[in-house]
Design a protein around this motif. Structure first.
Motif, short mmCIF file in Angstrom:
data_model
loop_
_atom_site.label_atom_id
_atom_site.label_comp_id
_atom_site.label_asym_id
_atom_site.label_seq_id
_atom_site.Cartn_x
_atom_site.Cartn_y
_atom_site.Cartn_z
N PRO A 109 0.82 -1.20 0.00
CA PRO A 109 0.00 0.00 0.00
C PRO A 109 0.86 1.26 0.00
N PRO A 110 0.50 2.28 -0.76
CA PRO A 110 1.29 3.52 -0.77
C PRO A 110 1.45 4.15 0.60
N ALA A 111 0.44 3.98 1.48
CA ALA A 111 0.54 4.58 2.82
C ALA A 111 1.72 4.03 3.61
N LEU A 112 2.23 2.86 3.21
CA LEU A 112 3.36 2.29 3.93
C LEU A 112 4.59 3.18 3.83
N ALA A 113 4.75 3.91 2.73
CA ALA A 113 5.92 4.77 2.57
C ALA A 113 5.94 5.86 3.63
N ASP A 114 4.81 6.54 3.84
CA ASP A 114 4.77 7.61 4.84
C ASP A 114 4.86 7.05 6.25
N ASP A 115 4.15 5.93 6.51
CA ASP A 115 4.18 5.35 7.86
C ASP A 115 5.60 4.91 8.22
N ALA A 116 6.31 4.29 7.24
CA ALA A 116 7.67 3.85 7.52
C ALA A 116 8.60 5.03 7.73
N ALA A 117 8.44 6.10 6.91
CA ALA A 117 9.30 7.28 7.06
C ALA A 117 9.12 7.92 8.43
N ARG A 118 7.87 7.99 8.92
CA ARG A 118 7.63 8.57 10.25
C ARG A 118 8.28 7.72 11.34
N ALA A 119 8.42 6.42 11.09
CA ALA A 119 9.04 5.54 12.09
C ALA A 119 10.56 5.50 11.95
#
Length: 441
Positions: free
Chosen positions: A123-133
């Protein structure tokens, strides 16, 4: 996501055959991950200049041969101006163990991420979630380290830039390529997620496993304690009044009480019709409830044809007021089938339309024969701003009249095109006149 064309040499090495030449267009890649890679490569300007631009041209032209992806490295032979292709690689920093732990925590904490990964999707949202982590998946241009056997000292040279861009097209096929470049393959990732979600096993936790209960005992106990099913309810002759939702207090933001009352009343009416249909005696036919399985847009049109909550529906259907009014009128005349001919035409066999044209001419009974034009499944009368449209069933003709440059539904459909034509043009219906004459004789 497209299926990956790669050959797998284990979980940590993918071999992609040469990709075909790419079409010209505004976007180099086709998917979110492919375009995100290009955006990260080109930076904030989102434009390819200098060697990047030449590399993009090489990639589109198919100059990049077989590509091998392994942890932290993409390599390929790239054809340049000389006969022998150049050996080119692109190195990408692998995520640290701490960053991988953060990424796995992010995935394990979101059921949607796990479900997507199990379906071989990212899912594209994984990119932002991973970057925040703290586990950024998409590298910056400065993190990419090229090497090439060409004599150009540019960073990157156009051959390496071509490889950079082809990686975007690989991500169109398989976004898990990005995870492998960052250090881990798909199977390795899923295995670690499985262990993380499974928790400690009874053998390693120090506690004995819980005692099991035979399934037959559970079902027998449940069956013994269940009350008998109630008798089926009778048909509903009249739908009750929906409770009022409009009160003196201001509604919550985004809540439209009047529209909610309307939708509740419509739902109750359709439920009553479905119940009457389900409880009808065996052998008794009932008209189908056409609004049960409608697409959202068509259902909005049905509602607009039945009620005055119009402005809200215009925005909900993403239509203009004129467009929704036309569609609502078509619905009133013929339901979903009438919507099919509202804006679309389709090629129709001339052998189907020629007899209709001849019957229209023959039915003029000596009067001036209206000029006829035929476009696909539409038969027009240009001198009268009138039109007949053949429905998708191939049997019914829908009348249309042009008003202020717009074609409007002008009545219910009929199987006889002469009857529809005469009603449109204000003529005595030839079919009816013939029937009356035969009855007088």
């Amino acid at each position: 996501m497209k299926s990956s064309p790669a050959r797998r040499d284990g979980d940590r090495r993918l071999v992609f055959p040469p990709l075909p030449t790419a079409r010209l267009g505004r976007s180099f890649a086709d998917t979110w991950w492919g375009n995100a890679w290009v955006q990260a490569l080109e930076g904030p300007s989102r434009s390819a200049t200098g060697r990047l631009a030449r590399g993009r041209t090489y990639a589109r032209a198919g100059n990049v041969a077989e590509i091998v992806i392994s942890p932290g490295v993409a390599s390929a032979r790239v054809q340049g101006s000389r006969p022998t292709p150049y050996r080119t690689t692109m190195a990408v920093p692998q995520l640290t163990p701490m960053a991988w732990d953060a990424l796995l925590d992010v995935v394990a904490g979101r059921a949607g991420h796990i479900a997507a990964l199990l379906e071989h999707d990212m899912p594209p949202a994984l990119a932002d979630d991973a970057a925040r982590a703290g586990a950024r998946l998409l590298p910056t241009p400065h993190e990419l380290t090229p090497t090439c056997s060409c004599p150009d000292w540019g960073n990157p040279c156009k051959h390496a830039a071509a490889l950079y861009y082809q990686v975007a097209r690989l991500l169109d096929h398989d976004p898990f390529v990005l995870l492998l470049l960052r250090g881990r393959g798909r199977s390795e990732l899923m295995t670690e997620l499985h262990h993380r979600n499974a928790g400690p096993s009874p053998a390693t936790s120090g506690y004995p496993p819980p005692a099991g209960v035979p399934a037959r005992d559970v079902f027998a106990a449940a069956r013994a304690g269940l009350p008998p099913l109630p008798a089926p309810t009778g048909p509903v002759d009249q739908v009750g009044r929906v409770p009022g939702l409009r009160h003196a207090a201001d509604p919550a933001p985004g809540l439209d009480p009047a529209a909610l009352e309307f939708l509740a009343a419509d739902t109750a009416t359709r439920a009553a019709r479905l119940l009457r249909q389900a409880l009808r005696p065996d052998g008794e036919s009932a008209p189908p409830v056409t609004s049960v399985n409608l697409p959202v847009t068509d259902d909005l049109i049905r509602l607009a044809a039945a009620d005055e909550v119009f402005t809200r529906l215009v925005f909900g259907a993403h239509r203009t007021p004129l467009s929704l009014t036309r569609a609502a009128r078509a619905w009133q005349y013929g339901g979903p089938a009438a919507l099919a001919v509202l804006d679309d035409s389709w090629p129709t066999d001339p052998n189907r339309l020629n007899p209709v044209r001849e019957s229209l001419r023959a039915a003029s009974d000596g009067e001036d024969t209206p000029r006829i034009s035929v476009t696909d499944n539409w038969i027009g009368f240009p001198d009268h701003d009138a039109q007949l449209r053949l429905g998708t069933c191939g049997r019914l003709w829908y009348p249309y009249r042009r008003e202020s440059g717009t074609w409007w539904p002008a009545g219910p459909p009929h199987h006889d095109p002469v009857t529809v034509r005469d009603a449109l043009l204000g003529r005595p219906t030839t079919t009816h006149a013939r029937q009356e004459g035969e009855s007088r004789r």
